[in-house]
Design an enzyme around this catalytic site. Structure first.
Site, PDB file in Angstrom:
ATOM      1  N   SER A 121      -4.251  -8.518   4.980  1.00 44.44           N
ATOM      2  CA  SER A 121      -4.351  -7.474   6.002  1.00 44.44           C
ATOM      3  C   SER A 121      -5.812  -7.114   6.190  1.00 44.44           C
ATOM      4  O   SER A 121      -6.636  -7.287   5.286  1.00 44.44           O
ATOM      5  CB  SER A 121      -3.575  -6.243   5.558  1.00 44.44           C
ATOM      6  OG  SER A 121      -3.941  -5.133   6.351  1.00 44.44           O
TER       7      SER A 121
ATOM      8  N   TYR B 210      -1.942   0.821  -0.405  1.00 45.58           N
ATOM      9  CA  TYR B 210      -1.559  -0.443   0.249  1.00 45.58           C
ATOM     10  C   TYR B 210      -2.782  -1.369   0.365  1.00 45.58           C
ATOM     11  O   TYR B 210      -2.723  -2.547   0.007  1.00 45.58           O
ATOM     12  CB  TYR B 210      -0.993  -0.130   1.638  1.00 45.58           C
ATOM     13  CG  TYR B 210      -0.749  -1.334   2.509  1.00 45.58           C
ATOM     14  CD1 TYR B 210       0.379  -2.120   2.334  1.00 45.58           C
ATOM     15  CD2 TYR B 210      -1.646  -1.676   3.517  1.00 45.58           C
ATOM     16  CE1 TYR B 210       0.609  -3.225   3.152  1.00 45.58           C
ATOM     17  CE2 TYR B 210      -1.430  -2.779   4.328  1.00 45.58           C
ATOM     18  CZ  TYR B 210      -0.297  -3.547   4.144  1.00 45.58           C
ATOM     19  OH  TYR B 210      -0.070  -4.640   4.942  1.00 45.58           O
TER      20      TYR B 210
END
Ligand SMILES: Cc1cc2nc3c(=O)[nH]c(=O)nc-3n(C[C@H](O)[C@H](O)[C@H](O)COP(=O)(O)OP(=O)(O)OC[C@H]3O[C@@H](n4cnc5c(N)ncnc54)[C@H](O)[C@@H]3O)c2cc1C
Lengths: 251, 540
Positions: free
Chosen positions: A144, A157
């Site tokens: 990501s 995260y």
């Protein structure tokens, strides 16, 4: 085997209900992919996904796979590879967590890290070894843009993806020259069921766009793919923004 | 090898370090290299890793094949010089037997015109050895850098297919190392021969072959060139006059559009007879005696070829020879050199292509300009020009590693054939390629003659078109798939030695004898010792 454009004939998806993974599978089935393995926790969603892909013409199997149970990875994934060559593994599982809640509840924060990082490390290693023995195949890992720099709003995260990202880079180097190829995909904010209801970041993208980028990356045998591609430059610039300023950016 | 054949020259020493570079990794010892190396075909797409064996004796080859069959070994496949464009000579996770270490020319029958050699000998080497003796290989592809084994396994065709058929038709016998580690002598007319000719190495490893040769008087070609203004013009010219030429090929400009779609340069010719060289300075004079197929001049080998020009036909024999030189003095020196060694085999060499080239360097503009130049450069019509063998047959061989110019993504060659009477399909495909503006250097169109007996041999009577396209071209995969549909619907097929991307579902209709091939393989090699990426990809 892959064809001249890197399109796989057989595909193993870890995280078989992922929107990005399914968008990718649809795209690849329209080209060459004929066999798909969907690995995930048994659920109606997983079965639905399999039915959907079958309808597109791919022979699709589901297998029980739990990222949080690394002890089982060897056996579960070993069985898939024993059935025949896998041309591409797409590691697509992961949880977003709930930053505010996870900051208060370290156990749930740890689960994010375990799923996104620990579970990925063990399953990716099992697959990498199998690909290496095959002498061909791609391991595509969904990282990501959040892995690039810690942000106040999603660092739990983000840190798990940062770990995964670094791990994947190293794995790519380890597999270089073995015939197996490792590709790291760094999407920005993707509109999926995982992010539904969350405020969008700039450079938001779609699962289909990620799928297109993955197909292109396979053709080019890329090592890193940004989606959208412009994020590569944006992040190169942001990386050098001083912390004090970065902290205050509306990201 | 016929029993009465007399070796007339000692077997030349192994080529050793002169071995031409292959697309593959470095040569290894005869034992399996411990670390796998990455292997690709000439198009440099879809790399995979394998352990490389390089046998130097038949025993080593047999031992390697036995090792390929060991439990969990993922099989093996023979590899020649890696000139197949796709994945025919790679075997992911298994073994690849680099056959170029077995490169002895055992015996040449200079009277009968046959050669017995190892399968790892290159056609380049054969030309070096055979030309001075007045013989030439029966079929040569667009490059000399292929091995005899690769030529048989792909049952390659040349510019003479319409008169001579493909390579395996000139093979008198071969020795095949089969999955059990045994060696069989295989002769034409048997199922094993027909499965091996064009069988892409999947019936076993070819160790040696006896090949029938073509007599030649010189190492020069007498070449006629003409232009065709569009596809119809081209097909008409080829249909009407192909039979008068031993070698015939057309370079098509696929970037030309509109009325010029399919415009082409035809180059056709034959080996120049000795008297064509003698006639040189008399630039406009008559050649002493027109070449007939047999006994052109005393002392030259009788014609052992399968084909002689149709009698009474306007066979374009050299009646006038042009040396391509301007001044009389130059022409004279040229003639003197040629006559001093009419069979000399010279191969010019240019610098190699650089090892790194960015993708997309060869875009439409560059290729379009090149094609324009190439078309304009060709004379409207020129006859009896003398060209070197290498210029006529292997122009690309002068630039080592030219396959690198396509950058990291590599390139694919698309070659298909459709039968006579299917010109409409051919026309549609040419139109579509032109309309899409695929950046392609000159594409090649040829008219095939009779089909060949090999079960998976590519040629069939009709039209074959081949073109290189950079793999990085967006949407190319889907576009070629749609061309495949046209080809298959027209009863045609694509060439496995060039393929890297065919949809497996189409294979069976393109190769109707595939079931026989599979059955024979199943019997001969039940354990699946011989396997390649191509075989896995297409389910051969
Ligand atoms: C510039 C260029 C032009 C070409 N032009 C033509 C043309 O005009 N016509 C044409 O037909 N082809 C053409 N080709 C293709 C080429 O002729 C074939 O691919 C040929 O098979 C290559 O031979 P190789 O020795 O390099 O074999 P490789 O590419 O190494 O192998 C090709 C196949 O042969 C098998 N093989 C090789 N050696 C053996 C052996 N000893 N025993 C069993 N199997 C073996 C391999 O397993 C593989 O399946 C061209 C290729 C290039 C690069």
């Amino acid at each position: 085997m892959k064809d001249a454009f890197g399109t796989p004939q057989s595909l193993l998806i870890l995280g078989g209900t992922s929107d990005i993974a399914l968008a990718t599978a649809r795209r690849l089935i329209a080209r060459r992919t004929r066999t798909v393995w969907l690995a995930g926790r048994p659920s109606q969603a997983l079965e639905n996904a399999a039915t959907h892909l079958r309808g597109l013409g791919a022979e699709t199997h589901t297998i029980t796979f739990d990222a949080l149970d690394p002890d089982s990875h060897e056996a579960v994934l070993g069985k898939v590879f024993a059935e025949g060559d896998i041309d591409m593994v797409l590691l697509a599982f992961g949880v977003l967590g709930d930053q505010a809640n996870d900051e208060r509840d370290p156990v749930s924060a740890a689960r994010v890290a375990q799923t996104n990082y620990t579970g990925a490390v063990s399953s990716a290693l099992v697959c990498a070894r199998a690909l290496q023995a095959q002498g061909h195949g791609s391991l595509v890992v969904l990282s990501s843009v959040a892995a690039e720099r810690a942000r106040r709003s999603n660092f739990i995260y983000g840190s798990s993806k940062a770990g995964l990202d670094t791990f994947t880079q190293g794995l790519g180097d380890a597999l270089h020259g073995t015939g197996a190829h490792v590709m790291l995909v760094r999407p920005g904010f993707v509109r999926t069921s995982m992010t539904a209801g969350r405020p969008e970041s700039p450079f938001a993208t779609t699962p289909e766009a990620v799928a297109v980028a993955i197909e292109l990356g396979l053709r080019r045998r890329s090592e890193t793919v940004w989606v959208p591609g412009s994020l590569r430059l944006v992040m190169a610039a942001l990386r050098h923004v001083p912390r004090a300023v970065f902290r205050r950016l509306p990201l | 090898m016929p029993a009465d054949a007399v070796p007339t020259s000692p077997a030349p020493p192994p080529a050793g370090p002169r071995r031409p570079a292959s697309a593959s990794a470095p040569a290894s010892a005869s034992v399996p290299s411990s670390a796998p190396v990455t292997v690709t075909g000439w198009g440099r797409t879809a790399p995979s890793a394998a352990r490389l064996f390089r046998p130097r004796t038949y025993e080593e080859a047999a031992a390697a094949v036995r090792a390929c069959g060991a439990h969990g070994a993922r099989g093996g496949i023979a590899r020649g010089l890696g000139r197949a464009y796709g994945d025919a000579a790679q075997n992911a996770g298994g073994a690849v037997l680099d056959m170029t270490g077995l490169d002895r020319v055992h015996a040449i029958d200079a009277d009968g015109g046959t050669v017995l050699c190892d399968a790892g000998v290159s056609l380049h080497r054969l030309m070096e050895v055979l030309l001075p003796l007045g013989w030439f290989v029966p079929v040569t592809p667009g490059t000399r850098q292929v091995t005899v084994g690769g030529a048989i396994a792909a049952d390659i065709h040349g510019k003479n297919h319409h008169v001579s058929g493909s390579f395996a038709r000139h093979v008198l016998s071969l020795e095949l190392l089969t999955a059990d580690g045994g060696i069989r002598t295989v002769v034409p007319g048997t199922p094993l021969f027909d499965a091996t000719a064009g069988g892409m190495g999947l019936t076993g490893v070819i160790l040696t072959a006896t090949v029938r040769l073509l007599p030649v008087e010189t190492s020069w070609m007498s070449v006629d060139t003409e232009r065709a203004r569009d596809l119809d013009d081209l097909l008409a010219r080829l249909t009407a006059t192909d039979r008068y030429y031993r070698y015939s090929v057309a370079w098509i400009d696929l970037l030309a559009r509109g009325a010029a779609t399919g415009r082409a340069v035809l180059t056709r010719g034959d080996h120049a007879p000795l008297d064509a060289l003698e006639a040189l300075p008399r630039r406009n004079g008559q050649r002493p005696s027109p070449r007939t197929g047999a006994a052109a001049s005393p002392g030259t080998p009788p014609s052992g070829s399968l084909w002689t020009p149709p009698s009474g036909s306007p066979w374009r024999a050299s009646t006038r020879v042009r040396a391509g030189r301007s001044s009389f003095g130059e022409a004279f020196r040229f003639r003197r050199d040629m006559l001093a060694s009419p069979l000399e085999f010279r191969t010019p060499s240019l610098p190699a292509a650089p090892s790194f080239v960015p993708d997309g360097l060869l875009g439409r503009t560059a290729m379009g300009l090149f094609n324009e130049f190439w078309y304009r450069r060709a004379p409207r019509a020129r006859t009896d020009e003398l060209q070197r063998l290498s210029t006529f047959f292997h122009p690309l061989d002068g630039v080592p590693h030219w396959n690198r110019i396509y950058g990291r993504s590599g390139f694919v060659q698309y070659q298909f054939v459709v039968g006579h009477g299917r010109e409409e399909a051919l026309r549609r495909i040419v139109d579509r390629i032109s309309a899409r503006r695929c950046p392609s250097f000159l594409a090649v169109l040829k008219r095939f003659g009779e089909g060949d007996p090999g079960w998976l041999s590519f040629p069939m009577p009709g039209w074959t078109l081949a073109l290189d396209i950079p793999a990085s071209l967006p949407g190319l995969g889907a576009f070629l798939d749609s061309l495949d549909e046209e080809v298959a619907a027209a009863g045609g097929r694509v060439y496995l030695a060039k393929d890297a991307r065919l949809r497996p579902e189409l294979l069976a209709s393109m190769y109707p004898r595939l079931p026989e091939f599979r059955a024979l393989r199943g019997e001969l090699d039940p354990g699946g010792v011989f396997v390649s990426d191509l075989a896995r990809r297409l389910g051969l």
